[in-house]
Design a protein around this motif. Sequence first.
Motif, short mmCIF file in Angstrom:
data_model
loop_
_atom_site.label_atom_id
_atom_site.label_comp_id
_atom_site.label_asym_id
_atom_site.label_seq_id
_atom_site.Cartn_x
_atom_site.Cartn_y
_atom_site.Cartn_z
N MET A 379 0.63 -1.34 0.18
CA MET A 379 0.21 0.15 -0.14
C MET A 379 1.01 1.31 -0.53
N THR A 380 2.14 1.31 0.78
CA THR A 380 3.23 2.32 0.65
C THR A 380 3.96 2.30 -0.78
N THR A 381 3.73 1.08 -0.90
CA THR A 381 4.84 1.26 -2.59
C THR A 381 3.22 2.15 -3.78
N ILE A 382 2.21 1.86 -3.26
CA ILE A 382 0.95 2.72 -4.38
C ILE A 382 0.85 3.71 -3.87
N LEU A 383 0.58 4.38 -2.73
CA LEU A 383 0.30 5.78 -2.46
C LEU A 383 1.86 6.46 -3.17
N LEU A 384 2.97 6.18 -2.74
CA LEU A 384 3.86 7.17 -2.95
C LEU A 384 4.40 6.83 -4.53
N ALA A 385 4.46 5.98 -4.95
CA ALA A 385 4.15 5.62 -6.66
C ALA A 385 3.26 6.67 -7.30
N MET A 386 2.27 7.23 -7.01
CA MET A 386 0.70 7.51 -7.16
C MET A 386 1.84 9.04 -7.16
N VAL A 387 2.49 9.41 -6.03
CA VAL A 387 2.35 10.78 -5.77
C VAL A 387 3.44 11.01 -6.67
N SER A 388 4.42 10.32 -7.31
CA SER A 388 5.87 10.34 -7.47
C SER A 388 5.29 10.92 -9.36
N LEU A 389 4.41 10.25 -9.29
CA LEU A 389 3.55 10.99 -11.23
C LEU A 389 3.65 11.84 -11.46
N SER A 390 3.66 12.77 -10.42
CA SER A 390 3.45 14.18 -10.30
C SER A 390 4.63 15.10 -10.64
N HIS A 391 5.32 14.29 -10.73
CA HIS A 391 7.51 14.33 -11.24
C HIS A 391 7.50 13.92 -12.80
N GLY A 392 6.20 12.94 -13.54
CA GLY A 392 6.55 12.15 -14.27
C GLY A 392 6.47 10.77 -14.23
N TRP A 393 6.75 10.20 -15.20
CA TRP A 393 6.42 8.91 -15.27
C TRP A 393 7.41 8.21 -15.76
N LEU A 394 9.26 8.57 -15.65
CA LEU A 394 10.29 7.76 -15.50
C LEU A 394 10.72 8.52 -13.89
N THR A 395 10.14 9.49 -13.44
CA THR A 395 10.47 9.28 -11.66
C THR A 395 9.93 7.77 -11.00
N ALA A 396 8.41 8.32 -11.65
CA ALA A 396 7.57 7.32 -10.94
C ALA A 396 8.01 5.33 -10.83
N ILE A 397 7.87 5.06 -11.93
CA ILE A 397 9.00 3.94 -12.82
C ILE A 397 10.31 3.25 -11.72
N VAL A 398 11.44 4.39 -11.70
CA VAL A 398 12.21 4.87 -10.53
C VAL A 398 11.72 4.10 -9.54
N VAL A 399 10.81 5.44 -9.09
CA VAL A 399 10.19 5.45 -7.33
C VAL A 399 9.96 3.72 -7.59
N THR A 400 9.35 2.82 -8.17
CA THR A 400 8.34 1.93 -7.82
C THR A 400 9.24 1.06 -7.71
N ILE A 401 10.80 0.83 -8.72
CA ILE A 401 11.50 -0.11 -8.70
C ILE A 401 12.29 0.32 -7.01
N VAL A 402 12.56 1.28 -7.15
CA VAL A 402 13.43 1.42 -5.66
C VAL A 402 12.69 0.40 -4.36
N MET A 403 11.14 1.01 -4.39
CA MET A 403 10.58 0.95 -3.44
C MET A 403 10.37 -1.00 -3.26
N CYS A 404 10.08 -1.84 -4.80
CA CYS A 404 9.81 -2.86 -4.41
C CYS A 404 11.11 -3.61 -4.59
N THR A 405 12.43 -3.15 -4.06
CA THR A 405 13.55 -3.16 -4.22
C THR A 405 14.11 -3.59 -2.32
N ILE A 406 13.56 -2.47 -2.29
CA ILE A 406 13.67 -2.21 -0.81
C ILE A 406 13.07 -3.53 -0.05
N GLY A 407 11.52 -3.37 -0.97
CA GLY A 407 10.66 -4.21 -0.20
C GLY A 407 11.05 -5.59 0.09
#
Length: 420
Positions: A379-407
């Motif tokens: 749920m945290t990954t979904i929330l922060l990935a949606m927030v990162s969409l405001s910075h562009g798709w590339l940022t959202a993809i990188v944030v999602t990958i990083v959070m999945c790795t940390i998870g």
Amino acid sequence: MMKINELFMQRFVRAQNINIKYLKLLFNDHFVVFLLIAFGASILGYQQLISSPQFTLIWQSSWWQLFDVLWLIIGLQMGTLVTYFKPADRLYLLSNDYLIAKSYMKRSIGVSAVFASVWQITFMILLVPVLWQTHVFSFWRVGTLLLFTLSYKLLLLLLLRDSLFLKSCVNILKGHNRIKYVLFNGIVPGTIMTLILQLPSDFTWIIACLWVIVAYACGFFFYINDKKAGQLALDWSKILPQAIGHEQRVLHFYATFAEVPNQQRTIKRRQYLDFMIRKLTKHHPVMYRLYLIRLIRDTEVLPLLVRLELVGAVVMYALMGAPIWLIATIAAMTMYLIIFQMIPIYSNTKQKLWTQLLPIDEKAKQKSFQQLAKQVMFMTTILLAMVSLSHGWLTAIVVTIVMCTIGIFLNKLYIPKKIK
């Protein structure tokens, strides 16, 4: 004879020694890293908010004066009366009401006022760039606002001290504590702050002079002389909860980034979240249900997790134009802190004797807790990935990958190591 005059300072020194002890635990590696990143991100976001041309129209809006007032009102809520009373004082300090009211509470007000003043000055310093951008800045205006916030906070502390006696001097709205709180902590200071911001700078000195007279009169009204001290009696039913509540809030702050031993926890049923318990516990073992109930109904852990997620989301959203690695790092640190706060749920549950008697394998208990942690991370990954969409798709993809790795790292290595 008990030296009441020295008792408060003895407890004050003892409390500071405890604070130093917990600060050593607090300033560990991961907290320092998080502090540096959060501080840098906050400065960057604040600078962009102040200097970006796209916010020029926003600064010209009159709504910013409402924001200024609300910001300072929030600052007034920071800092409370520090008394260091203990439950045993109700017995051992019996019949010492005169000395406590005359000496002990006087020192308490002095120490509390110093701590509270730091908060007021900090909030005012942070507001100065906003006042400059909204073209209402002047040294007289800022000085008057600072004078008012410092003196009014002192009056609020005196009002709180007055409420701790059986016979209080202020009987306005007696029995209506919420209305009284809104009136004295919101409406009254908000009205005066609005006048200071609205009137021309040349007239602010008039408000300053009038307020000095009013504040002096209120301070004289709350002053405890020998005659008044002899007529006062302590209301221990209010004193002890206030002191214990302050101590617990301090410990909860330390528990955000470090493990605090012997911390009290309370459970409160949130009926509006019962449907989540019924829905999520289907086809799951009983230990998973127990961990989920403790998470949802804990009065400290769940609000703390929500605040961490909101702070992480707000900071990420505010970093317009920031490098992708900084946004991803903040997301990863937010994920880590959330899992760090969940670990006590497992350890506290394990300490209960009846859970040790359950015929359930220890690995099964750990697996149930890891399943709950995995859902929270999802749920945290979904929330922060949606927030990162405001910075562009590339940022959202990188944030999602990083959070999945940390998870994966947290669920496979960190959590098993912490709960073994």
